[in-house]
Design an enzyme around this catalytic site. Structure first.
Site, PDB file in Angstrom:
ATOM      1  N   HIS A  32      -6.511  -7.116  13.199  1.00 36.07           N
ATOM      2  CA  HIS A  32      -5.300  -6.285  13.182  1.00 36.07           C
ATOM      3  C   HIS A  32      -5.014  -5.846  14.615  1.00 36.07           C
ATOM      4  CE1 HIS A  32      -2.284  -3.947  11.081  1.00 36.07           C
ATOM      5  NE2 HIS A  32      -2.682  -2.823  11.630  1.00 36.07           N
ATOM      6  N   ARG A  61       1.128 -10.532   7.296  1.00 36.50           N
ATOM      7  CA  ARG A  61       1.012  -9.346   6.445  1.00 36.50           C
ATOM      8  C   ARG A  61       2.134  -8.342   6.717  1.00 36.50           C
ATOM      9  NH1 ARG A  61      -4.112  -9.468   9.043  1.00 36.50           N
ATOM     10  NH2 ARG A  61      -3.541  -7.484  10.006  1.00 36.50           N
ATOM     11  N   LYS A  93       0.845  -1.208   0.000  1.00 34.94           N
ATOM     12  CA  LYS A  93       0.000   0.000   0.000  1.00 34.94           C
ATOM     13  C   LYS A  93       0.877   1.254   0.000  1.00 34.94           C
ATOM     14  CE  LYS A  93      -0.362   0.016   5.042  1.00 34.94           C
ATOM     15  NZ  LYS A  93      -1.130  -0.513   6.184  1.00 34.94           N
ATOM     16  N   ARG A 127     -10.666   0.314  14.778  1.00 36.07           N
ATOM     17  CA  ARG A 127     -10.634   1.102  13.538  1.00 36.07           C
ATOM     18  C   ARG A 127     -11.779   0.634  12.660  1.00 36.07           C
ATOM     19  NH1 ARG A 127      -4.965   1.301  10.381  1.00 36.07           N
ATOM     20  NH2 ARG A 127      -5.459  -0.895  10.109  1.00 36.07           N
ATOM     21  N   CYS A 162      13.748  24.669   3.507  1.00 33.95           N
ATOM     22  CA  CYS A 162      12.870  25.358   2.561  1.00 33.95           C
ATOM     23  C   CYS A 162      12.167  24.322   1.686  1.00 33.95           C
ATOM     24  CB  CYS A 162      13.668  26.321   1.690  1.00 33.95           C
ATOM     25  SG  CYS A 162      14.765  27.396   2.626  1.00 33.95           S
ATOM     26  N   TYR A 220      15.044  31.023   6.378  1.00 35.04           N
ATOM     27  CA  TYR A 220      13.803  31.654   6.832  1.00 35.04           C
ATOM     28  C   TYR A 220      13.718  31.735   8.345  1.00 35.04           C
ATOM     29  CZ  TYR A 220      11.651  31.089   2.174  1.00 35.04           C
ATOM     30  OH  TYR A 220      11.335  31.150   0.841  1.00 35.04           O
ATOM     31  N   ASP A 227      12.569  23.546  -1.591  1.00 28.40           N
ATOM     32  CA  ASP A 227      13.419  22.781  -2.520  1.00 28.40           C
ATOM     33  C   ASP A 227      14.898  22.822  -2.183  1.00 28.40           C
ATOM     34  OD1 ASP A 227      11.453  21.891  -4.631  1.00 28.40           O
ATOM     35  OD2 ASP A 227      11.029  24.041  -4.502  1.00 28.40           O
TER      36      ASP A 227
HETATM   37  C1  LIG Z   1      -0.412  -1.526   6.865  1.00 29.42           C
HETATM   38  C2  LIG Z   1      -0.994  -2.805   7.285  1.00 29.42           C
HETATM   39  C3  LIG Z   1      -0.169  -3.905   7.524  1.00 29.42           C
HETATM   40  C4  LIG Z   1       1.342  -3.824   7.520  1.00 29.42           C
HETATM   41  O1  LIG Z   1       1.791  -3.273   8.732  1.00 29.42           O
HETATM   42  P1  LIG Z   1       3.345  -3.185   9.077  1.00 29.42           P
HETATM   43  O2  LIG Z   1       3.390  -2.696  10.475  1.00 29.42           O
HETATM   44  O3  LIG Z   1       3.932  -2.201   8.113  1.00 29.42           O
HETATM   45  O4  LIG Z   1       3.913  -4.533   8.885  1.00 29.42           O
HETATM   46  C5  LIG Z   1      -0.787  -5.128   7.796  1.00 29.42           C
HETATM   47  N1  LIG Z   1      -2.121  -5.227   7.863  1.00 29.42           N
HETATM   48  C6  LIG Z   1      -2.951  -4.174   7.669  1.00 29.42           C
HETATM   49  C7  LIG Z   1      -4.415  -4.370   7.766  1.00 29.42           C
HETATM   50  C8  LIG Z   1      -2.414  -2.927   7.384  1.00 29.42           C
HETATM   51  O5  LIG Z   1      -3.220  -1.876   7.199  1.00 29.42           O
END
Ligand SMILES: *Cc1c(COP(=O)(O)O)cnc(C)c1O
Length: 373
Positions: A162, A217, A35, A133, A306, A259, A308
């Site tokens: 998760h 994951r 992602k 979430r 800044c 700046y 750039d």
């Molecule tokens: C982003 C995400 C992950 C990966 O998490 P990491 O901490 O980068 O390994 C796994 N599962 C879900 C649902 C996520 O949104």
């Protein structure tokens, strides 16, 4: 080119093998999280480099990311982690993307979209065991699953949860694992078979073998970072972020830099202007905090960053000249700057530093070595 990122695909392959070595002996496969443009590393290039490395599927946040992978020829299953809106259901079905669902509204939309084209929509049920979430509450999961099973043209391919604190809180993580196990045991009792059960992202992969189930994951670990200090797994950061010196001047003591005059020299100082700024994703909060590497030595960022350009003190690097490579993240000589170092200076995490590197910064790839079977 003055500012660029180098992505070492071999490091990603190495990290993937480290993860596989942990999880495959326990019967789990890898869903590679790509992602957000693979955490800034380039989703297409990363996916292509690892697609044939015994990956079970890819994980993305949005329909657009999934379609981009499909259009680039990625054939493996792709799971969208986030919720979609009903009007996106047709694209999901058309591109054979697997969708996370937490309630019946998206399930109905997918069912209708799939029926129209005589296909089945594949879904993974997201269970909230304490992340708070998205996801169906763990005590309502079975009810939802039974409804999904009775919905035409929708097939449940997976179920997952998760963790909120697998990097910091063992009790809470075990409590989440228990709740997920409770849901799985209810499924068993009702003789409902769901092929892929999964829960672990990088932190849990490193800390909780009991959370592997059928698939893990990893995101950040693939890219070479751990959410915490660990020796359980040897990870190699893949991304280097580099720029060049474009101007050098000698200024006297009491001279103000950039700046807002946030830096005033204490002595005669040799100041180099480098060709990077917050417009490239070099966070402005790093002003007067970050260091860079030039000719194998560290130099401090001085003054406000800044859009750039920004400035660094090269008084102690007399050999520095215009055109020199400047390492913002990466290695040179025996010096290393990691995304963790930058993150800790501004109170964030490596993830945000990596994702923050703007898409307009060109990524340069090495060609990955082939898997030695
Ligand atoms: C982003 C995400 C992950 C990966 O998490 P990491 O901490 O980068 O390994 C796994 N599962 C879900 C649902 C996520 O949104």
């Amino acid at each position: 080119m003055l500012t660029w990122a180098e992505i070492n695909l071999n490091a990603i392959l190495h990290n993937l093998r480290q993860i596989r070595n942990l999880v495959e002996p326990r019967g789990a496969k890898v869903l590679a999280v790509v992602k957000d443009n693979a955490y800034g590393h380039g989703a297409l290039e990363v996916a292509k480099a690892i697609e044939n490395e015994n990956i079970r599927m890819f994980g993305v946040a949005t329909v657009e990311e999934a379609i981009q992978l499909r259009q680039a020829g990625v054939k493996k299953p792709i799971l969208i982690f986030c919720c979609i809106l009903p009007e996106q259901a047709e694209s999901v079905v058309y591109h054979d993307i697997t969708q996370t669902i937490c309630d019946m509204s998206i399930c109905h939309a997918l069912s209708m979209a799939a029926r129209k084209v005589s296909k089945n929509a594949k879904v993974h049920i997201k269970v909230d065991t304490g992340m708070g979430r998205i996801g169906v509450s763990y005590d309502k999961a079975i009810e939802l699953i039974k409804q999904v099973i009775n919905t035409p043209n929708v097939v449940i391919d997976g179920i997952y949860t998760h963790f909120s604190s697998a990097d910091t809180d063992e009790d809470y993580t075990n409590y989440q694992i228990d709740r997920f196990n409770y849901v799985l045991s209810c499924l068993k009792k009702d003789s409902i078979h769901i092929p892929i059960k999964h829960s672990a992202s990088s932190s849990a992969i490193i800390n909780y073998p009991s959370s592997y189930y059928d698939m893990v994951r990893p995101g950040i670990a693939l890219y070479g970072y751990s959410p915490f200090i660990t020796s359980k797994i040897q990870l190699e950061p893949s991304l280097s972020f580099k720029t060049r010196i474009v101007y050098i001047k000698e200024v006297p003591a009491g001279f103000s830099i950039s700046y807002g005059r946030t830096y005033i020299t204490e002595k005669a100082t040799k100041v180099a202007t480098i060709a990077v700024g917050y417009g490239h994703g070099y966070n402005r909060k790093l002003s007067n905090k970050a260091e860079v590497i030039i000719k194998g030595k560290r130099a401090k960022i001085v003054g406000t960053i800044c859009m750039d350009q920004c400035l660094c003190d090269v008084t102690d690097i007399p050999e520095a000249v215009i055109g020199d490579e400047v390492i913002l993240i990466g290695k040179q000589g025996d010096q290393v700057i990691t995304a963790d170092e930058l993150a800790s200076k501004i109170g964030t995490i490596s993830y945000e530093i990596l994702c923050g590197i703007n898409a307009n910064v060109k990524r340069i790839y090495n060609s990955p070595e082939k898997e030695i079977a």
